[in-house]
Design a protein around this motif. Structure first.
Motif, PDB file in Angstrom:
ATOM      1  N   LEU A 262       0.821  -1.210   0.000  1.00  9.70           N
ATOM      2  CA  LEU A 262       0.000   0.000   0.000  1.00  9.70           C
ATOM      3  C   LEU A 262       0.855   1.259   0.000  1.00  9.70           C
ATOM      4  O   LEU A 262       0.377   2.345  -0.303  1.00  9.70           O
TER       5      LEU A 262
ATOM      6  N   ALA B 223      -1.299   5.370  11.875  1.00  7.90           N
ATOM      7  CA  ALA B 223      -0.925   4.087  12.480  1.00  7.90           C
ATOM      8  C   ALA B 223       0.329   3.480  11.872  1.00  7.90           C
ATOM      9  O   ALA B 223       0.785   2.429  12.326  1.00  7.90           O
TER      10      ALA B 223
ATOM     11  N   GLY C  14      -5.558  -5.396  11.090  1.00  4.88           N
ATOM     12  CA  GLY C  14      -4.787  -4.231  10.687  1.00  4.88           C
ATOM     13  C   GLY C  14      -4.844  -3.188  11.786  1.00  4.88           C
ATOM     14  O   GLY C  14      -4.895  -3.516  12.978  1.00  4.88           O
TER      15      GLY C  14
ATOM     16  N   PHE D 255      -9.049   2.111   2.563  1.00  4.26           N
ATOM     17  CA  PHE D 255      -8.772   0.762   3.046  1.00  4.26           C
ATOM     18  C   PHE D 255      -8.975   0.706   4.557  1.00  4.26           C
ATOM     19  O   PHE D 255      -8.248   1.357   5.314  1.00  4.26           O
ATOM     20  N   THR D 256      -9.917  -0.075   4.981  1.00  2.85           N
ATOM     21  CA  THR D 256     -10.185  -0.217   6.409  1.00  2.85           C
ATOM     22  C   THR D 256      -8.978  -0.859   7.098  1.00  2.85           C
ATOM     23  O   THR D 256      -8.499  -1.899   6.673  1.00  2.85           O
ATOM     24  N   GLY D 257      -8.488  -0.206   8.137  1.00  6.78           N
ATOM     25  CA  GLY D 257      -7.405  -0.778   8.920  1.00  6.78           C
ATOM     26  C   GLY D 257      -6.037  -0.731   8.279  1.00  6.78           C
ATOM     27  O   GLY D 257      -5.106  -1.364   8.774  1.00  6.78           O
ATOM     28  N   ALA D 258      -5.893   0.025   7.226  1.00  3.97           N
ATOM     29  CA  ALA D 258      -4.591   0.067   6.547  1.00  3.97           C
ATOM     30  C   ALA D 258      -3.689   1.142   7.146  1.00  3.97           C
ATOM     31  O   ALA D 258      -4.168   2.159   7.641  1.00  3.97           O
ATOM     32  N   THR D 259      -2.390   0.919   7.046  1.00  6.13           N
ATOM     33  CA  THR D 259      -1.435   1.889   7.580  1.00  6.13           C
ATOM     34  C   THR D 259      -0.915   2.826   6.497  1.00  6.13           C
ATOM     35  O   THR D 259       0.021   3.590   6.734  1.00  6.13           O
ATOM     36  N   GLY D 260      -1.526   2.730   5.336  1.00  7.40           N
ATOM     37  CA  GLY D 260      -1.162   3.636   4.258  1.00  7.40           C
ATOM     38  C   GLY D 260      -2.072   3.351   3.087  1.00  7.40           C
ATOM     39  O   GLY D 260      -2.851   2.401   3.105  1.00  7.40           O
TER      40      GLY D 260
ATOM     41  N   PRO E 223     -16.101   1.600   1.812  1.00  8.69           N
ATOM     42  CA  PRO E 223     -14.848   1.148   2.423  1.00  8.69           C
ATOM     43  C   PRO E 223     -14.252  -0.009   1.626  1.00  8.69           C
ATOM     44  O   PRO E 223     -14.990  -0.823   1.056  1.00  8.69           O
ATOM     45  N   LEU E 224     -12.929  -0.072   1.588  1.00 11.06           N
ATOM     46  CA  LEU E 224     -12.230  -1.186   0.935  1.00 11.06           C
ATOM     47  C   LEU E 224     -11.840  -2.192   2.002  1.00 11.06           C
ATOM     48  O   LEU E 224     -10.956  -1.925   2.826  1.00 11.06           O
ATOM     49  N   ARG E 225     -12.516  -3.313   2.006  1.00  5.95           N
ATOM     50  CA  ARG E 225     -12.284  -4.279   3.076  1.00  5.95           C
ATOM     51  C   ARG E 225     -12.813  -5.651   2.675  1.00  5.95           C
ATOM     52  O   ARG E 225     -13.584  -5.783   1.726  1.00  5.95           O
TER      53      ARG E 225
ATOM     54  N   HIS F 191      -6.606  -7.454   2.662  1.00  8.07           N
ATOM     55  CA  HIS F 191      -5.609  -6.547   3.240  1.00  8.07           C
ATOM     56  C   HIS F 191      -4.782  -7.313   4.258  1.00  8.07           C
ATOM     57  O   HIS F 191      -5.328  -7.950   5.155  1.00  8.07           O
TER      58      HIS F 191
ATOM     59  N   MET G  19      -1.083  -7.351   6.777  1.00 10.05           N
ATOM     60  CA  MET G  19       0.028  -6.612   7.367  1.00 10.05           C
ATOM     61  C   MET G  19       1.334  -7.323   7.014  1.00 10.05           C
ATOM     62  O   MET G  19       1.437  -8.542   7.174  1.00 10.05           O
TER      63      MET G  19
ATOM     64  N   SER H  42       4.752  -0.144  10.838  1.00 11.50           N
ATOM     65  CA  SER H  42       3.802  -1.138  10.361  1.00 11.50           C
ATOM     66  C   SER H  42       3.568  -0.901   8.876  1.00 11.50           C
ATOM     67  O   SER H  42       3.458   0.244   8.434  1.00 11.50           O
TER      68      SER H  42
ATOM     69  N   ASP I 196       1.750  -2.681   5.079  1.00  7.08           N
ATOM     70  CA  ASP I 196       0.721  -3.606   4.633  1.00  7.08           C
ATOM     71  C   ASP I 196       0.674  -3.716   3.119  1.00  7.08           C
ATOM     72  O   ASP I 196       1.318  -2.978   2.396  1.00  7.08           O
ATOM     73  N   ALA I 197      -0.083  -4.703   2.666  1.00  7.11           N
ATOM     74  CA  ALA I 197      -0.241  -4.955   1.239  1.00  7.11           C
ATOM     75  C   ALA I 197      -1.672  -5.388   0.998  1.00  7.11           C
ATOM     76  O   ALA I 197      -2.412  -5.680   1.936  1.00  7.11           O
TER      77      ALA I 197
END
Lengths: 308, 308, 308, 308
Positions: A100, A110, A132, A294-299, B55-57, B74, B76, B92, B94-95
């Protein structure tokens, strides 16, 4: 090794915890008020639109150094498939796997923790493999549109790009602000141009990554004084690399994301924008740069556009 | 089975091939001129920003019916990792793996072909597994900001949502345009609200997908007459499903993407926007909806924002 | 440019189309009869097991040269998650994205076509983005266990590894067969050792890839005469690279996969096996090397084990 | 809630920590000696090979209940691409994204922890997002070939499949062992057939998942007494679901993986094997079931083959 006193001292000065309530997850984005957006819209004079994102593709920014932060792997899942039978309309579909933060992106709050804590004093343990980022993820940013100001440090210092390892200082920002002919205001998004992305555009990924010019440990106080909403730049690491203080890695990340709650953008292509601003002498614009939710994404990847 | 005469007849009337040159890959987006953007900016009155993306999830829009169009997975790739040693700042990362058309998205012109051809008469074979869309891919869209007009068909017809299978007709669009109190103009982006996304928001993915209200085969002529730059809606299939003419699947896709070169948006959440427009009586705004610049992709997630 | 006469001449001699029926999808694997497997089992003397796969991990074999053939991206999707509440048993789960031919693998027959045709004369168009390989995919191989014979060309030529660009000839195979002290028989799986994988194990991915020793254009006739069921080797490209005949790329792939219907294995680590065989003087063993049954795939990772 | 005394009592009896040294990561696989493998090879009588894996494909085992444990998403990355120019040999390539435990698989020892510990008393914290399983990952299993014994509980109980929720007891295993006409020995791999996979093969994924027959909390002592090397079964959850003791979730997982260090296999298709063993009256065979060597993974797909 604990973070040094120098870091602690600055952290104390720029800390925004609690400023927008104990449950706040978006930090300085709170500074983008409706009034700021109205002002931003008034910056649109010509209607010209300049995109600031790099293409998303294989053979992009990443060198493989950061495991998991992979360049987009774009694949076709159907090609001209006549879904409803021979002779019908044909569809092509695709999918992607990517880090991401692989290309032009925003860091979510985050993204970084220090001393076990995230922004607003939340425990770092709220980031889990399963969910996430439970706090301060990019999905909490519903929109990101504001006045953008180009702080063209490379131009004001008279170079195409700052040297690798050259720290961008508060004095540089003052000079760039003067060039811009505007005072950076609360809620603005500052775009700091070093010119470093020219190395990448020239085909040298390794040289782009390191050594790199970038923000000095001393600049978070500058941004805090101006109360900017977010800062983006045209480098991979955002801050100067190698770092200014031996052993003090990523201090600007920690100050921005953890202490201030300020979003950071990396790998933004500011070249076309620099040319346009240089030609017109106007360095402010409407910046539209909402991350993908993106829910819960760090970027998140972002496709920012400047409207001049 | 060849496409029926009814389709051919409409196609002949709305076809834009060659209108912006033989090499043009962006079709009706050419209609968004600097002047249109200036007008759009003048629509920003309050500074309020309304996001239009879902939301993207995991657990998103997809039911598994379209293989490969997978909801975002998603993951981590690092969690609070002290990259530079114990006690240092922790990161942290993610991808994601996802279908590019899984959630709120734009179809690229290359998404659909018929009779072996894409927009502007290019061969469908320019889409390959290796390179994706060699022509008309979403990466050719550098920016997508214009005046947005909400055509609130559900509201003007006095319902929360149109019934499944109900075609949105030119007469519906006329009525919605009248409600909006503005004439849709060249370069505008039309957002057509059916209310169908309420089914999804209520938790029923299957019911959202099918049966669905959506655009009638007769609407492309309406959009062509107004010369809109793009059209987005709040349904999965965009056009009415099941289709109006037995055996004629996805005719609106084919007319918009192939014949007109007009981008389509799907799964846009227009509920909050509808409420806001209903309250103020103003249905026009600055719409910022630039797709992510995936090279060679036939679609892209987008995080559209309306500025009122 | 059509394939040269030299290729056509060999193709005519080794072609197996129709040999196992017009619908056959597994080619020379038909040669592994129950009797062959009983013989193979009798090769197990000591009970020693030697794995032949490289680890599946980031930083593996791939250099990025072949787009999409990506090293495994292994990610955790949950970490010690107490799924059923605090204090309960905790689970960790993971997922992977990888090119199916990224590491130690089998090529499926559908991996290669020439002149528009796959093995058994089927059209190359049976491979589609939506369904993958409709004919000759790896999922049609239900099991792959047979007698294995190590043809240790490097050892018989007195080197640790053959030089880059050195073709392995029929004469090399004769010499290695003599060293093995056995006649290669119908249904055997031949493992051809060049020693090239030592370059990879030494950390030089680029040097491993190119230039590389590998099978000569002349060896398919040798394998055809012996009626082997499959051939695997310890190089990336399987055949010698750069090729022996200017402009004739991948002729061995085309002869094996298309003409003969013979599975090829690449990136097999034969070093430990070579040492063991050298010590005991026995070069035959039970080889268990069933691919993962990916439906419609053109290759599959495999974790082969030799039982001595 | 701490694990109940009943669990603790069994755990104390079956615990293998330290048995193969403090650094051991493969647990009961140590019981597969060269002698065991020689014996296993002598079980190959007819040469018949029976595959035990489900196909790897979209529309496989998963219902979406376990986030991230996604069915294989197989995509083509090139299709008949003439890599070296027109008329040359054409290649097709592919990639996959999948949960490592999505289909027929082995759980690695690191898959489960309880009370903060993994097998051999190692801290659960050795599993990280960045590196995966630092201890007890599937990549530490270099080969997995042994004597297999089919414990056909469904057959011995006279049913096609055991009812959902029916626990497989030690008494069932005794009866199945008697049917098999052999004593399960140290180093054997036990395959426990419930017939539950027939539900999946019949097209009912939900019914396959739950409720399910499976191993009772009392069976780990049975496997410990026999000193089996590994156990696999034909269900999703491996152990009976819902569980036998209210609030005691996944006790068999915790006893096998954490206390005993015993690998578990799930979603194995034992139907064809059951038929073959029933016909011949022989329930022992050479089992080849080496996992793919994913470094740091908590599980791996496997394509097991029984050689009769």
């Amino acid at each position: 090794m604990p973070l040094p006193e120098e870091f602690r001292e600055i952290a104390g000065r720029v800390n925004n915890w609690g400023r927008w309530g104990a449950d706040d997850e978006i930090g300085t984005l709170n500074l983008i008020t409706d009034g700021v957006v109205r002002e931003a819209a008034s910056c649109v004079r010509t209607g010209r639109r300049i995109p600031l994102a790099l293409p998303l593709r294989r053979g992009g920014v990443q060198t493989g150094l950061i495991p998991g932060r992979v360049d987009p792997l774009h694949v076709m899942t159907q090609i001209n498939r006549e879904v409803f039978g021979p002779g019908t309309v044909a569809c092509s579909d695709d999918a992607v796997t990517m880090g991401l933060q692989a290309a032009t992106h925003w860091d979510a709050l985050a993204h970084v923790s220090h001393s076990g804590l995230l922004y607003n004093g939340r425990p770092a343990g709220t980031v889990t493999a399963h969910d996430g980022a439970g706090f301060g993820g990019i999905g909490t940013v519903r929109h990101l549109v504001s006045r953008g100001v180009l702080l063209d440090v490379a131009r004001v210092r008279g170079v195409d790009r700052l040297d690798g390892g050259r720290a961008v200082t508060p004095e540089d920002l003052d000079a760039a602000e003067e060039l811009a002919g505007t005072r950076v205001r609360a809620g603005d998004v500052a775009l700091v141009r070093t010119g470093q992305i020219r190395v990448l555009l020239g085909g040298d990924r390794e040289g782009y990554a390191y050594p790199s010019p970038g923000l000095s440990l001393r600049t978070p106080r500058w941004f805090h004084a101006r109360d900017v909403a977010a800062v983006a730049s045209d480098t991979l690491a955002f801050e100067v690399f190698p770092p200014e203080v031996a052993g003090l890695w990523l201090p600007v990340h920690a100050l921005h994301l953890v202490e201030m709650g300020l979003l950071q953008g990396q790998n933004w292509n500011l070249e076309e924008l620099s040319t346009a601003c240089g030609e017109t002498g106007r360095y402010t614009f409407l910046l539209s740069a909402t991350p993908e939710p993106f829910t819960g994404a760090t970027g998140s990847p972002v496709a920012p556009v400047a409207l001049l």
